[in-house]
Design a protein around this motif. Structure first.
Motif, short mmCIF file in Angstrom:
data_model
loop_
_atom_site.label_atom_id
_atom_site.label_comp_id
_atom_site.label_asym_id
_atom_site.label_seq_id
_atom_site.Cartn_x
_atom_site.Cartn_y
_atom_site.Cartn_z
N ALA A 87 0.81 -1.22 0.00
CA ALA A 87 0.00 0.00 0.00
C ALA A 87 0.84 1.27 0.00
CB ALA A 87 -0.92 0.00 1.22
N TYR A 88 2.18 1.13 0.02
CA TYR A 88 3.02 2.33 0.05
C TYR A 88 2.79 3.15 -1.23
CZ TYR A 88 7.07 5.36 0.15
OH TYR A 88 7.89 6.47 0.15
N GLY A 89 2.57 4.44 -1.05
CA GLY A 89 2.28 5.32 -2.17
C GLY A 89 0.80 5.44 -2.49
N LEU A 90 -0.06 4.69 -1.77
CA LEU A 90 -1.50 4.72 -2.03
C LEU A 90 -2.31 5.28 -0.86
CD1 LEU A 90 -2.00 1.25 -3.77
CD2 LEU A 90 -1.84 3.49 -4.86
N LYS A 91 -1.67 5.47 0.28
CA LYS A 91 -2.41 5.91 1.46
C LYS A 91 -2.93 7.33 1.27
CE LYS A 91 0.16 2.98 4.69
NZ LYS A 91 1.09 2.96 5.83
N ASP A 92 -4.14 7.56 1.78
CA ASP A 92 -4.76 8.89 1.76
C ASP A 92 -4.86 9.44 0.34
OD1 ASP A 92 -4.82 8.83 4.58
OD2 ASP A 92 -2.75 9.52 4.65
N ARG A 93 -5.21 8.58 -0.59
CA ARG A 93 -5.36 8.99 -1.99
C ARG A 93 -6.75 8.60 -2.51
NH1 ARG A 93 -0.46 10.19 -5.59
NH2 ARG A 93 1.16 10.62 -4.08
N HIS A 94 -7.03 9.10 -3.70
CA HIS A 94 -8.26 8.75 -4.40
C HIS A 94 -7.87 7.96 -5.65
CE1 HIS A 94 -10.56 11.64 -1.90
NE2 HIS A 94 -9.42 12.32 -1.93
N TYR A 95 -8.68 6.95 -6.01
CA TYR A 95 -8.29 6.01 -7.04
C TYR A 95 -9.36 5.96 -8.14
CZ TYR A 95 -6.39 4.71 -2.50
OH TYR A 95 -5.85 4.76 -1.26
N PHE A 96 -8.88 5.98 -9.40
CA PHE A 96 -9.80 5.97 -10.54
C PHE A 96 -9.21 5.10 -11.65
CE2 PHE A 96 -10.01 10.09 -8.44
CZ PHE A 96 -11.37 10.25 -8.19
N VAL A 97 -10.08 4.61 -12.50
CA VAL A 97 -9.67 4.04 -13.77
C VAL A 97 -10.39 4.86 -14.84
CG1 VAL A 97 -11.52 2.31 -13.79
CG2 VAL A 97 -9.48 1.97 -15.18
N GLY A 98 -9.68 5.23 -15.90
CA GLY A 98 -10.30 6.10 -16.88
C GLY A 98 -9.48 6.25 -18.14
N TYR A 99 -9.92 7.21 -18.97
CA TYR A 99 -9.24 7.42 -20.25
C TYR A 99 -9.61 8.79 -20.79
CZ TYR A 99 -13.87 5.81 -21.74
OH TYR A 99 -15.22 5.65 -21.90
N ASP A 100 -8.84 9.21 -21.78
CA ASP A 100 -9.10 10.45 -22.49
C ASP A 100 -10.20 10.20 -23.52
OD1 ASP A 100 -9.03 12.83 -23.87
OD2 ASP A 100 -6.91 12.72 -24.41
N LYS A 101 -11.23 11.05 -23.53
CA LYS A 101 -12.34 10.85 -24.45
C LYS A 101 -11.96 11.12 -25.91
CE LYS A 101 -15.85 12.00 -20.98
NZ LYS A 101 -16.90 12.97 -20.58
N ASP A 102 -10.86 11.80 -26.13
CA ASP A 102 -10.36 12.04 -27.50
C ASP A 102 -9.76 10.74 -28.03
OD1 ASP A 102 -9.17 12.82 -29.84
OD2 ASP A 102 -7.75 14.22 -28.91
N ARG A 103 -10.53 10.01 -28.85
CA ARG A 103 -10.09 8.69 -29.30
C ARG A 103 -8.83 8.76 -30.15
NH1 ARG A 103 -13.59 4.54 -28.69
NH2 ARG A 103 -12.73 3.45 -30.51
N GLY A 104 -8.70 9.82 -30.96
CA GLY A 104 -7.51 9.94 -31.80
C GLY A 104 -6.26 10.13 -30.97
N GLY A 105 -6.32 11.02 -29.98
CA GLY A 105 -5.16 11.22 -29.11
C GLY A 105 -4.88 10.02 -28.24
N ARG A 106 -5.95 9.39 -27.78
CA ARG A 106 -5.79 8.20 -26.93
C ARG A 106 -5.09 7.07 -27.69
NH1 ARG A 106 -11.14 5.08 -25.06
NH2 ARG A 106 -10.23 3.28 -23.96
N ALA A 107 -5.38 6.96 -28.99
CA ALA A 107 -4.75 5.90 -29.79
C ALA A 107 -3.24 6.10 -29.90
CB ALA A 107 -5.37 5.86 -31.18
N LYS A 108 -2.77 7.35 -29.77
CA LYS A 108 -1.33 7.62 -29.85
C LYS A 108 -0.63 7.50 -28.50
CE LYS A 108 -2.17 11.05 -33.50
NZ LYS A 108 -2.08 12.51 -33.82
#
Length: 980
Positions: free
Chosen positions: A80-101
């Motif tokens: 857990a080192y580096g994760l304490k007192d943090r907020h956690y998400f999974v996500g992506y950039d909605k710009d599909r063209g930029g995300r592909a690069k």
């Protein structure tokens, strides 16, 4: 000491970030891209002032990595080192063209663009790929000031990055910056922008790219060659190309050539995955860095694998601190974010985090082939990284690919086995403890803070409220996130807690707890046997371990003392006397045994102390044969052969087996060592190439002690002046074994150790052990001066010279002529007597020879009966001390007497200069062999006689600092004792 000496396991620990070059006040450091295709700091020695700023700011300094690993591995949940007192998400950039690069979900670029668009950042420091051929950097650090620049520089980067030139424009600026980098680099950059006066006015946001390890530039070149990229052709490498892939983790390794052609292959069909997972071309520092998530960063981002990899464009896992970093992340409309739980985030890449943050401690404390390192995979990854980098540099692609094939196909099992074994252990041990506690739900207090307690905390962490330990140095601190109390405090603490004894000393601890009125089975439980059962250790091995450790109780200790004493050298005897006094105070109930080449003399000289034969007499027959002189090649071969045979017999002793073909005195010495708890090397100058037999003897004895698990400490040593590669090899092998090494000079000895790759936090300078030795009473000193012919009340000068190392009459006559010239100057300048102070019988004979050839009425020979206390008292009463030997300098400094060193040869220049530098008086060290010796002497004599008060002030200012270093040394010895 500079950053190029940051060496561990014979490898330079450097990630090429260039921070050392940024902070160097003399601009003595340049960053060069060369060997192993990584950035290396080059230090211009003429400009370097050894200020130490480079190492102070280095994010991967060995001591800093070691301390971090200890801190992380002792957490209640290291993963857990580096994760304490943090907020956690999974996500992506909605710009599909930029995300592909992008490398994964494109979140980093989206954040950077948003900060520039909303003018919350003036510039972004990140990386971009460049057109270059093999052998040149494929990625460089750049500065983007617009959204279009950020968009153009999307990509993945597999190589060291140097921030030296990119950050230089921000010196003495007041800018709003965003900096991206690996966790190790972020640590260094945060310190740079927080502490350094040239950069701390900038306001910086830090984004870390979660990292299992980095690689040298060879990694990209090796892949390019494997995909038939033409040699010498420039290319841009995108190792995360997403064109025509079914899932995100099936990315391509693509190489775009100058003629617009593309060579690529799926990462499972190329060598990418095999090379990466076997740590081929990994940077040495990456094995010892325990920061996966980037604890210092405001945002940390990593690739989302596993169940999130179904989307071929990829997703990212991002963790954020609260406050502004969180509001920044949630305020970007172009991001799609879904909250994650702490457990999902922690376990998303469990194999890598286990290797970096849980198994890290074993890589510092144990040999790379130790069982724990074999289980974690380090025993495979360390040679894989080292050999691949070396082989590709020296042998080229073809031989390297063939030579590392064993590593390329052995990678899949090691880490998985370690993680699965850990999980099985936790489940089994938790179940066994519940059975032992009869299903009780009461909170637990764990007695012990060793490795077993760490494993117990991993299995039962939430139930543990505190730890107990008898070691006073640990009490008041925290272990695995919980406080450490003294056992006596348990009476006033939470009496609802059950005590779980997690120590192999469970019998002694049980008696201690019973004395508090606690009952076994009701108030406390012993878990050692249960722990051994779960870990699979056989009863025979447990019994052997208990037998080995049963003699190492705190109230029954034996300390062996070794050194250069026993030859009527008053300086060496002064060191021994001071150390015996110190050890007796630290361990009042210990059996302290002095191993001496002249046991009777040592017994009588040092208050009838306990004595025994020294290793040089027991092992190498000093005084009985010519072997110990090492004056022939044949003698050296015999010496090595005997030492190796002793080492093999030491292995038998360790296993509890009889020795083979050893005389009684050698077998007895090994038994003496095996039944000891500490080996203490009293200070001196015998660990140098100039005293070869003593150096070799000591190094082998250290190796024997280490094999028998007896801790070794070295006090107040002069180390170095290596005479050959063989000696250097032996020193490198043996000097990494002592727990503590203190030197009596602040530079040369430490540099000599560093030159052979020996560096850790318990190597530091103190002073010569004789600095605070006893001094004879005034009346005793006056009586000795009267017996020597000095006029009572008349001022005098003390003088020491010798013929050691001078083998021809011409050399002796030359030194006598130079001494005579100095005496003549003193006689013409003052009316003081000159008292010759011999430190050894050989010195006395040299002085008698001189006085016979050149009779001088003012020249007297001190009669001191080899008593260092009288010598010190005589020097204390003199106006100035002039000496070729080392210890008159120490006595002078200890008494505040001005001193002039007449150094002859490298050995004495090394020793004498080091002693004087501790007090800022190195200018009083002159080379007696120089043609201008008499002019140098006259200047120093006048300065010494005229600036006595200033010299005393310098000495008095330095003494408190030196005493603090000695306290640190004593504290560390106590710590070793408590660990024993």
């Amino acid at each position: 000491m500079n950053v190029t000496q940051n060496i561990f396991r014979r490898q330079r620990i450097c990630v090429g970030c260039g921070i050392c070059a940024l902070v160097c006040p003399e601009k003595a450091i340049a960053m060069a891209y060369g060997r192993f295709q990584s950035y290396t700091p080059l230090v211009e020695k003429k400009l370097c002032t050894n200020c130490g700023l480079c190492l102070e700011y280095c994010p991967v300094a060995v001591d800093r990595l070691r301390d971090l690993s200890l801190h992380v591995s002792r957490q209640a949940d290291p993963l857990a080192y580096g994760l304490k007192d943090r907020h956690y998400f999974v996500g992506y950039d909605k710009d599909r063209g930029g995300r592909a690069k992008s490398a994964s979900g494109g979140i980093v670029t989206a954040v950077l663009k948003n900060l520039l668009q909303t003018e919350r950042a003036d510039a972004v420091v990140h990386a971009e790929a460049t057109f270059s051929g093999t052998g040149a950097p494929h990625y460089v650090v750049c500065v983007s000031r617009s959204e279009s620049e950020c968009e153009k520089r999307r990509g993945s980067f597999y190589a060291p990055l140097c921030y030296r030139h990119a950050l230089e424009p921000f010196r003495h600026q007041d800018c709003r910056l965003v900096v991206t980098g690996l966790p190790c680099v972020i640590r260094g950059l945060r310190k740079l922008f927080s502490d350094h006066p040239g950069f701390r006015n900038n306001n910086v946001v830090y984004i870390a790219l979660a990292c299992s390890h980095n690689v040298s530039g060879q990694f990209v070149d090796f892949l390019a060659t494997s995909l038939n990229v033409p040699s010498g052709s420039p290319f841009i490498a995108n190792l995360r190309d997403k064109s025509d892939i079914p899932e995100a983790d099936h990315f391509n390794n693509a190489f775009f050539l100058a003629d617009h052609s593309v060579l690529k292959g799926n990462r499972f069909s190329t060598l990418f995955s095999v090379l990466w997972r076997s740590y081929c071309f990994a940077l040495p520092a990456c094995h010892y860095c325990s920061d996966f998530w980037g604890d210092c960063a405001d945002l940390s981002v990593k690739d989302a694998w596993g169940k999130w990899a179904k989307d071929p464009l990829g997703k990212s896992i991002v963790t954020s601190k609260g406050g502004p970093p969180l509001s920044l992340l949630l305020g970007i409309d172009g991001l799609s974010l879904k909250p994650l739980s702490f457990a999902e985030t922690r376990d998303c890449q469990k194999i890598s985090t286990h290797y970096k943050q849980q198994a890290i401690r074993d890589r510092f404390e144990r040999h790379w082939l130790a069982r724990a390192n074999r289980q974690s995979g380090f025993a495979l990854y360390f040679p894989s990284a080292t050999l691949s980098r070396w082989s590709y540099e020296r042998l080229g692609y073809g031989l390297t690919r063939s030579g590392i094939r064993l590593f390329l196909y052995a990678w899949p099992s090691a880490q998985k086995k370690a993680v699965l074994k850990e999980e099985r252990f936790i489940r089994r041990f938790r179940k066994k403890v519940q059975s032992l506690l009869n299903g009780s739900k009461r909170p637990l207090a764990v007695f012990g803070t060793g490795r077993m307690a760490t494993d117990v905390a991993a299995a039962l962490g939430p139930r543990i409220v505190f730890f107990l330990d008898n070691d006073t140095d640990k009490q008041g601190h925290r272990f695995c996130g919980k406080p450490i109390l003294a056992p006596e405090q348990f009476r006033s603490a939470d009496r609802e807690a059950l005590i779980l004894v997690a120590s192999s000393y469970q019998e002694e601890i049980s008696e201690q707890l019973k004395s508090y009125g606690l009952m076994e089975g009701r108030d406390f439980f012993c878990a050692f046997d249960l722990y051994q059962e779960v870990t699979g250790v056989s009863r025979r091995r447990v019994k052997q371990k208990k037998q080995r450790r049963s003699r190492k109780t705190k109230n029954d200790r034996k300390i062996l003392v070794l050194g250069g004493y026993g030859y009527r050298n008053v300086g060496d005897e002064a060191q021994l006397s001071a150390n015996l006094k110190e050890l007796s105070a630290v361990f009042p109930d210990a059996l302290i045994k002095v191993l001496s080449p002249n046991p009777l003399y040592t017994f009588l000289e040092h208050g009838r102390c306990l004595v025994g034969e020294a290793p040089r007499t027991a092992f190498y027959d000093e005084g009985e044969s010519k072997l110990y002189r090492l004056d022939t090649i044949f003698a050296k071969i015999i010496f090595w052969g005997r030492s190796i045979w002793l080492y093999l017999n030491t292995m038998l002793v360790r296993c509890g087996l009889p020795v083979l073909f050893l005389p009684a005195k050698r077998a007895g010495m090994l038994h003496e060592l095996a039944t000891s708890d500490l080996v203490f090397f009293s200070g001196g100058g015998y660990l140098t190439g100039s005293t070869l037999s003593r150096l070799w003897e000591a190094l082998f004895f250290i190796a024997y002690a280490d094999l028998l698990r007896v801790p070794v400490v070295l006090s107040g040593q002069t180390i170095g002046v290596w005479d050959s590669r063989l000696t250097k090899f032996l020193a490198r092998w043996a000097f990494r074994k002592p727990r503590i090494i203190t030197t009596r000079d602040a530079e040369d000895s430490l540099a000599a150790l560093s030159s052979i790759g020996i560096q850790h936090k318990n190597i530091f300078s103190t002073f010569d052990d004789a600095l605070f030795c006893e001094k004879a009473a005034d009346e005793t000193v006056k009586d000795a001066l009267r017996r020597s012919g000095l006029t009572e009340g008349r001022r005098y000068v003390t003088l020491n010279f010798h013929f050691w190392g001078m083998n021809t009459p011409e050399q002796k006559n030359d030194i006598m002529a130079r001494i005579a010239a100095m005496i003549e100057y003193i006689r013409g300048r003052t009316e003081m007597d000159i008292c010759c102070v011999p430190m050894t019988p050989a010195d006395r004979q040299a002085m008698l020879d001189f006085m016979e050839i050149r009779p001088e009425p003012e020249l007297k020979l001190l009669a001191h009966d080899d008593d260092f206390r009288i010598v010190r008292g005589c020097i204390a009463g003199s106006e100035i001390c002039i000496t070729m030997k080392h210890h008159p300098i120490i006595f002078s400094l200890g008494e505040g007497t001005p001193v002039i060193s007449l150094a002859k040869g490298e050995y004495y220049r090394h020793k004498n200069s080091g002693a004087l530098k501790l007090f800022g008086l190195e200018k009083f060290n002159m080379d007696i062999d120089k043609d201008s010796y008499i002019e140098d002497f006259k200047l120093l004599f006048e300065k010494g006689m005229g600036d006595g008060d200033e010299i005393k002030n310098k000495i008095n200012r330095a003494l408190p600092c030196l005493k603090e270093r000695k306290k640190k040394f004593v504290s560390l010895i106590k710590g070793i004792s408590s660990d024993g």
